[in-house]
Design a protein around this motif. Structure first.
Motif, PDB file in Angstrom:
ATOM      1  N   SER A 113     -13.987 -52.135 -15.129  1.00  0.00           N
ATOM      2  CA  SER A 113     -12.834 -52.492 -15.951  1.00  0.00           C
ATOM      3  C   SER A 113     -11.571 -52.606 -15.111  1.00  0.00           C
ATOM      4  N   VAL A 114     -11.425 -51.692 -14.116  1.00  0.00           N
ATOM      5  CA  VAL A 114     -10.248 -51.744 -13.244  1.00  0.00           C
ATOM      6  C   VAL A 114     -10.261 -53.041 -12.443  1.00  0.00           C
ATOM      7  N   LYS A 115     -11.413 -53.412 -11.906  1.00  0.00           N
ATOM      8  CA  LYS A 115     -11.504 -54.632 -11.119  1.00  0.00           C
ATOM      9  C   LYS A 115     -11.228 -55.878 -11.958  1.00  0.00           C
ATOM     10  N   ALA A 116     -11.527 -55.783 -13.243  1.00  0.00           N
ATOM     11  CA  ALA A 116     -11.307 -56.941 -14.128  1.00  0.00           C
ATOM     12  C   ALA A 116      -9.875 -57.024 -14.642  1.00  0.00           C
ATOM     13  N   HIS A 117      -9.067 -56.023 -14.361  1.00  0.00           N
ATOM     14  CA  HIS A 117      -7.684 -56.013 -14.841  1.00  0.00           C
ATOM     15  C   HIS A 117      -6.890 -57.153 -14.177  1.00  0.00           C
ATOM     16  N   PRO A 118      -6.042 -57.862 -14.907  1.00  0.00           N
ATOM     17  CA  PRO A 118      -5.312 -59.009 -14.329  1.00  0.00           C
ATOM     18  C   PRO A 118      -4.389 -58.636 -13.158  1.00  0.00           C
ATOM     19  N   ASP A 119      -3.951 -57.377 -13.091  1.00  0.00           N
ATOM     20  CA  ASP A 119      -3.050 -56.972 -12.002  1.00  0.00           C
ATOM     21  C   ASP A 119      -3.797 -56.398 -10.797  1.00  0.00           C
ATOM     22  N   TYR A 120      -5.115 -56.314 -10.870  1.00  0.00           N
ATOM     23  CA  TYR A 120      -5.869 -55.591  -9.841  1.00  0.00           C
ATOM     24  C   TYR A 120      -5.700 -56.213  -8.450  1.00  0.00           C
ATOM     25  N   GLU A 121      -5.942 -57.501  -8.338  1.00  0.00           N
ATOM     26  CA  GLU A 121      -5.901 -58.121  -6.998  1.00  0.00           C
ATOM     27  C   GLU A 121      -4.479 -58.184  -6.442  1.00  0.00           C
ATOM     28  N   ASN A 122      -3.536 -58.763  -7.222  1.00  0.00           N
ATOM     29  CA  ASN A 122      -2.188 -58.986  -6.699  1.00  0.00           C
ATOM     30  C   ASN A 122      -1.427 -57.691  -6.459  1.00  0.00           C
ATOM     31  N   LYS A 123      -1.539 -56.770  -7.388  1.00  0.00           N
ATOM     32  CA  LYS A 123      -0.673 -55.596  -7.326  1.00  0.00           C
ATOM     33  C   LYS A 123      -1.348 -54.357  -6.740  1.00  0.00           C
ATOM     34  N   PHE A 124      -2.687 -54.416  -6.535  1.00  0.00           N
ATOM     35  CA  PHE A 124      -3.345 -53.233  -5.979  1.00  0.00           C
ATOM     36  C   PHE A 124      -4.174 -53.560  -4.734  1.00  0.00           C
ATOM     37  N   SER A 125      -5.250 -54.288  -4.906  1.00  0.00           N
ATOM     38  CA  SER A 125      -6.173 -54.442  -3.765  1.00  0.00           C
ATOM     39  C   SER A 125      -5.548 -55.227  -2.609  1.00  0.00           C
ATOM     40  N   GLU A 126      -4.669 -56.183  -2.906  1.00  0.00           N
ATOM     41  CA  GLU A 126      -4.068 -56.993  -1.841  1.00  0.00           C
ATOM     42  C   GLU A 126      -2.602 -56.630  -1.609  1.00  0.00           C
ATOM     43  N   ASN A 127      -2.161 -55.524  -2.158  1.00  0.00           N
ATOM     44  CA  ASN A 127      -0.759 -55.105  -2.022  1.00  0.00           C
ATOM     45  C   ASN A 127      -0.613 -54.216  -0.787  1.00  0.00           C
ATOM     46  N   PRO A 128       0.201 -54.632   0.227  1.00  0.00           N
ATOM     47  CA  PRO A 128       0.325 -53.830   1.459  1.00  0.00           C
ATOM     48  C   PRO A 128       1.246 -52.625   1.309  1.00  0.00           C
ATOM     49  N   ASP A 129       2.065 -52.620   0.227  1.00  0.00           N
ATOM     50  CA  ASP A 129       3.037 -51.531   0.054  1.00  0.00           C
ATOM     51  C   ASP A 129       2.355 -50.357  -0.649  1.00  0.00           C
ATOM     52  N   PRO A 130       2.119 -49.213   0.026  1.00  0.00           N
ATOM     53  CA  PRO A 130       1.391 -48.091  -0.593  1.00  0.00           C
ATOM     54  C   PRO A 130       2.120 -47.507  -1.800  1.00  0.00           C
ATOM     55  N   TYR A 131       3.449 -47.519  -1.795  1.00  0.00           N
ATOM     56  CA  TYR A 131       4.204 -46.921  -2.912  1.00  0.00           C
ATOM     57  C   TYR A 131       4.022 -47.749  -4.178  1.00  0.00           C
ATOM     58  N   SER A 132       4.277 -49.069  -4.072  1.00  0.00           N
ATOM     59  CA  SER A 132       4.133 -49.919  -5.267  1.00  0.00           C
ATOM     60  C   SER A 132       2.667 -50.043  -5.667  1.00  0.00           C
ATOM     61  N   ARG A 133       1.733 -49.927  -4.660  1.00  0.00           N
ATOM     62  CA  ARG A 133       0.311 -49.971  -4.985  1.00  0.00           C
ATOM     63  C   ARG A 133      -0.089 -48.783  -5.860  1.00  0.00           C
ATOM     64  N   ASP A 134       0.450 -47.615  -5.536  1.00  0.00           N
ATOM     65  CA  ASP A 134       0.147 -46.428  -6.343  1.00  0.00           C
ATOM     66  C   ASP A 134       0.698 -46.557  -7.763  1.00  0.00           C
ATOM     67  N   ILE A 135       1.913 -47.105  -7.872  1.00  0.00           N
ATOM     68  CA  ILE A 135       2.499 -47.312  -9.206  1.00  0.00           C
ATOM     69  C   ILE A 135       1.627 -48.277 -10.007  1.00  0.00           C
ATOM     70  N   ALA A 136       1.191 -49.360  -9.356  1.00  0.00           N
ATOM     71  CA  ALA A 136       0.338 -50.346 -10.033  1.00  0.00           C
ATOM     72  C   ALA A 136      -0.983 -49.719 -10.450  1.00  0.00           C
ATOM     73  N   PHE A 137      -1.559 -48.881  -9.563  1.00  0.00           N
ATOM     74  CA  PHE A 137      -2.831 -48.235  -9.895  1.00  0.00           C
ATOM     75  C   PHE A 137      -2.686 -47.328 -11.130  1.00  0.00           C
ATOM     76  N   GLU A 138      -1.583 -46.567 -11.181  1.00  0.00           N
ATOM     77  CA  GLU A 138      -1.336 -45.698 -12.339  1.00  0.00           C
ATOM     78  C   GLU A 138      -1.299 -46.533 -13.625  1.00  0.00           C
ATOM     79  N   LYS A 139      -0.586 -47.668 -13.571  1.00  0.00           N
ATOM     80  CA  LYS A 139      -0.466 -48.527 -14.763  1.00  0.00           C
ATOM     81  C   LYS A 139      -1.817 -49.130 -15.140  1.00  0.00           C
ATOM     82  N   ILE A 140      -2.568 -49.605 -14.141  1.00  0.00           N
ATOM     83  CA  ILE A 140      -3.888 -50.194 -14.432  1.00  0.00           C
ATOM     84  C   ILE A 140      -4.811 -49.153 -15.062  1.00  0.00           C
TER      85      ILE A 140
END
Length: 1006
Positions: free
Chosen positions: A938-965
């Protein structure tokens, strides 16, 4: 040695019936046994199968009673006069049916033949009595009815003047043959093209054994629908043991007696349908036993006791109340007193009642009454509706015999009615509840009462007149029909027993209706859901609140939030599509109803349902029903605007196939008959009568749609099954009231109110003097305003004292308003104070000391999560068959509770609320592994998964995105993973570990 034993074969039942009706049996006729019964024995050889007539008795009746008319035809048609009569008979009976010919007669050229002389009334001349005695009632055994198969016969046929009126197939349980199965099967296999079995040639086809009776008016092979014609036993189906013979002996000893059958033909049997419809398209109505029984018992009781009594008829849904009311109304017009010393009796040959007033909210009842009475009565246009004062006044003054009005309209039109005290009324109240208590009923009774010359009355006379106006007037009898009598209804209309309790005058129970198949058991498939909520503080402060009130307010806040409603709507739509639409319930026409807390919540549900349907491609449409205008989130809504159709079209539009769901708050919970309803989704507290009425929307049977109990679903998101059982139990069988209400509480309440100094007694006296003189409200206002000002300002009362006074004032008005009509005595001061307080109460201003704090409560919390768990699945709620006894109204004075409620800090209230509504669960290791994998997908299918988490180089914003997902995924999956979701929401350490585990797996870490 020959031993004589009892004859237990089918022929024995034939002989028992024949002997009782005729005084002998066919086998004994050859021995010259004399007939002693009201029937004659017919000869099978005299039956003309082509015409379905006992030819010998038909001609004998005409020769004996109408010889002159026959002679006219014989003179002009000496060769074929019989053929001329039978030809006209056959043509007319094919077109109109035998009921028409029995009631209207047979015209042939310039002659007119009466084929049934009606039973006489008390006002009838001797000639009518003599004519009725000339009728020939006969019974014939083994009638060979088929020209195609001459050996085929029906066990018994009852004839009136040679015309068949009842066919009877008999079975015997002792020979393992039953009417319920074998008798019905035999009729279904009959050739319905044979004259005797053609629709309309007889009034009813019956099959009986020693235990049960079943009937139908139309034979249609396998589609033939039989109704029970049984008395009921232990408030259920069947018949009680008969110490004097067979359980079904009432059929021939009571129903088949000439006076009884004549009355049924004249006053009960109906041929329903448009006048332009052919006979085959019409419906022949023969009364069920309880309908026949209640009408006859009401007529008998009224004739025996006169005018001025009350009768409570507790008849369940499915009892056919509309027809019972119609038959009662029509026959009360011609009901006569048994003796001259009865209340309301004016002469033995003068009807007791001048007019019958039917108070109902059923729109169809008006038309039904008109249509039926057109068939019954020789005098037309005796029914009149009355929706305005002028209508009712004109109807009464023009001598209309039956007047129909609504429960809402009747009290509003009383003031325009002329003096009615010289007339006698029967008031039939359809679905009598507390709407008939108190002031509405006061005004109804005022209309029934009379006033003397106003110049001869002083103030006390006027007040006493109003008091008597609220009594059950001596010039009116009341007949209240309801399925669910409350304690006040039982006390007002019920029959008081020697022990002081109150019982219904007549009963047809919900249990019997279910067992007989007229309604379905709505509690057979009951599923409950429990909501799980978590709230959190959104402010730093920690104020103190009343714990109980806060908990109640918090739940209301959670339940009306759009997030909560969206979650429930998703479950409802999913269930409805999966279990009703896709399974093609009721041949693809099944419908559902969503029952909500109030209009605001109904509007929110409508939006959620529409959104959910849009997501699913709009497989069907939904409608909403509510009255008036409602503002939600700053927008005003009406039913018509939301549905896109006129409000008065909602009911008819919902019947169309495109509309499958109806969302309601209170509208349509009562009096709404839609047989296609098979699913109900409840998100509302249901108690007592409302629970029974609401759920009963599902119970209407529909043989045409093949509707069965298994087709019904109830999903309840608010109530426990124990609550629903408690609500239904009192109305499942018979409802009684243990004792009368103790009105002495009024003494105590009045004394407390008098001591408050809010009013002076002289002010009460003066107010009533002006009020009953009909003076302008400007004269009344200063008296009320003076007392209200004392209460609000002048006496410096504490908030608690004000609350106490207002509660006691309301209690006084409620109890007196409900009880004044049935109290056996009058207390003048109670009457005066009642009217004074009615006008004073609206002007009394009170403030709950805790209200401001409670209003701030909802600003101090947020709903952080919401989940649902199914607690009971398709459970059958078993009801108690024992007699249910209600208690009278609480006789103890009420007031402000001095004791302080428990108080807690907001933090503690939030904690305890979450504990109550959100409890942790556990899962096995294998279940945990499956859940993890599902959530990762389900996490992988989330619309924000690729842009905001898996391909996001910024660890801080990546963590925020992961929490939201993760939050989005868990909210979406909370239904499937409720156990896991509760741990995730309730345990911060579990949540942190869980999130890290998911993140590690996603990033490919070991």
């Amino acid at each position: 040695m020959n031993i004589s034993v009892s004859n237990t074969k089918e022929i024995a039942l034939e002989q028992a019936i024949e002997r009782y009706l005729t005084g002998t049996i066919s086998e004994e006729l050859a021995d010259g046994v004399m007939r002693k019964g009201p029937y004659r024995i017919g000869r099978p050889a005299d039956f003309d199968a082509g015409l379905a007539l006992d030819a010998a008795l038909f001609w004998e009746f005409l020769e004996t009673t109408q010889g002159k008319a026959l002679d006219k035809l014989k003179t002009r048609n000496p060769v074929d006069w019989q053929a001329k009569i039978t030809g006209q008979f056959d043509k007319l009976v094919k077109r109109k049916g035998v009921l028409h010919i029995l009631k209207k007669g047979l015209p042939v050229d310039d002659a007119h033949f009466t084929l049934m002389y009606p039973a006489p009334l008390a006002s009838s001349a001797q000639k009518v009595h003599d004519n009725f005695a000339a009728n020939i009632w006969s019974v014939t055994r083994q009638v060979h009815h088929s020209r195609a198969n001459p050996n085929e016969s029906v066990d018994m046929v009852l004839f009136l003047n040679g015309l068949p009126i009842v066919t009877l197939e008999l079975k015997n349980a002792w020979t393992h043959q039953s009417a319920r199965y074998h008798g019905q099967k035999q009729y279904r296999e009959r050739d319905a093209s044979q004259t005797l079995f053609q629709f309309g040639r007889v009034l009813v086809h019956m099959t009986a054994d020693t235990d049960e009776v079943w009937m139908t008016t139309k034979l249609a092979a396998g589609k033939t629908f039989f109704l029970p014609f049984n008395k009921g036993h232990n408030e259920g189906a069947g018949n009680p043991p008969n110490p004097e013979g067979h359980k079904t002996a009432y059929l021939w000893k009571e129903v088949f007696q000439p006076n009884s059958l004549a009355g049924i033909i004249q006053h009960f049997v109906l041929l329903e349908g448009k006048s332009t419809d052919p006979l085959a398209k019409k419906t022949l109505i023969f009364p069920r036993y309880h309908q026949l029984d209640v009408v006859r018992k009401l007529l008998s009781a009224t004739a025996e006791h006169g005018v001025g009594h009350s009768y409570l008829i507790q008849h369940s849904a499915g009892s056919g109340k509309s027809n019972s009311i119609t038959w009662t109304a029509y026959q009360l017009i011609e009901n006569y007193p048994d003796s001259m010393d009865l209340p309301g009796a004016r002469a033995l040959d003068t009807p007791l009642f001048d007019s019958v007033i039917v108070v109902t909210d059923r729109r169809l009842l008006d038309k039904q009454l008109r249509d039926n009475i057109r068939d019954f009565s020789e005098v037309k246009n005796i029914v009149a509706p009355a929706m305005r004062s002028a209508d009712l006044k004109a109807a009464l003054e023009n001598g209309k015999k039956i007047i129909i009005t609504t429960i809402q309209k009747f009290p509003n039109i009383i003031d325009g009615i002329a003096d009615l005290s010289g007339k006698r009324f029967a008031v039939i109240i359809d679905e009598a509840h507390s709407g008939q208590s108190g002031i509405s009923h006061d005004k109804m009774n005022q209309a029934m009462g009379g006033a003397t010359d106003p110049d001869e009355e002083d103030n006390q006379d006027n007040i006493l007149k109003a008091m008597r106006g609220r009594k059950m007037r001596g010039n009116a009898s009341y007949f209240a029909f309801t399925a669910t009598p409350k304690n006040t209804t039982l006390e007002k209309f019920g029959s008081q027993q020697p022990d002081g309790s109150f019982k219904p005058f007549h009963l047809y129970s919900m249990k019997q209706a279910i067992e007989e198949g007229f309604i379905l058991d709505v509690l057979a498939n009951y599923t409950t859901y429990k909501g799980y909520y978590e709230i959190q503080k959104s402010i730093e402060e920690n104020p103190i609140f009343d714990t109980a009130k806060a908990q109640k307010k918090l739940r209301a806040y959670v339940e009306r939030s759009q997030q909560t409603i969206n979650t429930k709507a998703e479950i409802m739509i999913g269930h409805f599509i999966d279990n009703v639409v896709n399974t093609k319930k009721l041949r693809g026409k099944g419908k559902g109803m969503i029952v909500t807390q109030n209009i605001e919540v109904a509007i929110r549900y409508y939006k959620a349902v529409q959104a959910e349907l849009n997501k699913r491609g709009n497989p069907f449409k939904a409608l909403i029903a509510f009255s008036g205008e409602k503002e939600v989130d700053g927008i005003k809504y009406t039913e018509a605007e939301m549905n896109g159709i006129a409000e008065d079209k909602t009911r008819s539009e919902f019947d169309k196939d495109e509309y499958r769901l109806l969302i309601v708050a209170n509208k349509y919970l009562t009096g709404f008959d839609q047989p296609k309803l098979c699913a109900m989704y409840i998100d509302k507290k249901l108690q007592s009568v409302l629970a029974v009425q609401a759920l009963s929307r599902l119970n209407r049977s529909s043989p045409k749609l093949g509707k069965r109990t298994e087709d019904l679903f109830v999903l309840d998101f608010f109530n426990e099954t124990e609550d629903i059982k408690s609500a239904f139990d009192p109305f499942f069988t018979v409802t009684t009231l243990s004792e009368a209400t103790d009105v002495n509480v009024l003494h105590e309440l009045k004394a407390t109110l008098d001591e408050s100094s809010v009013y002076e007694w002289l002010e009460v006296e003066e107010f009533c003097a002006h009020f009953f003189e009909g003076e302008d409200s400007e004269v009344l206002s200063p008296l009320i305003d003076t007392a209200a000002d004392r209460f609000n300002e002048g006496l410096d009362l504490e908030d608690e004292e004000k609350i106490d006074f207002k509660i006691k004032s309301k209690q006084f008005v409620k109890i007196y308003g409900q009880m004044a009509s049935i109290m056996p005595f009058e207390v003048l001061d109670w009457e005066k104070l009642f009217w004074f307080l009615k006008f004073l109460i609206p002007k009394l201003k009170i403030q709950d000391p805790n209200q401001d704090a409670l209003d701030e409560l909802l600003e101090a919390v947020d709903l952080s999560s919401y989940g649902l768990q199914r607690t009971k699945l398709n459970e059958a709620v078993e009801l108690d068959s024992a007699e249910a006894e209600l208690q009278p109204q609480n006789p103890n004075p009420r007031g402000y509770r001095e004791d302080k409620g428990d108080e807690d800090l907001l933090e503690e209230i939030v904690r305890s609320f979450n504990e109550r509504w959100f409890q942790g669960w556990s899962a096995t290791p294998e279940e945990q592994r499956v859940k993890f994998l599902n959530i990762i997908d389900s996490v992988k299918a989330h619309p924000d998964y690729e842009n905001k988490f898996s391909e996001n180089p910024d660890p801080y914003s990546r963590d925020i995105a992961f929490e939201k997902i993760m939050k989005d995924v868990m909210l979406r999956r909370r239904k499937e993973e409720l156990e896991l979701y509760k741990l995730h929401a309730n345990d911060p350490s579990f949540k942190a570990s869980f999130y890290q585990s998911i993140k590690d797996l996603l990033q490919g870490a070991p």
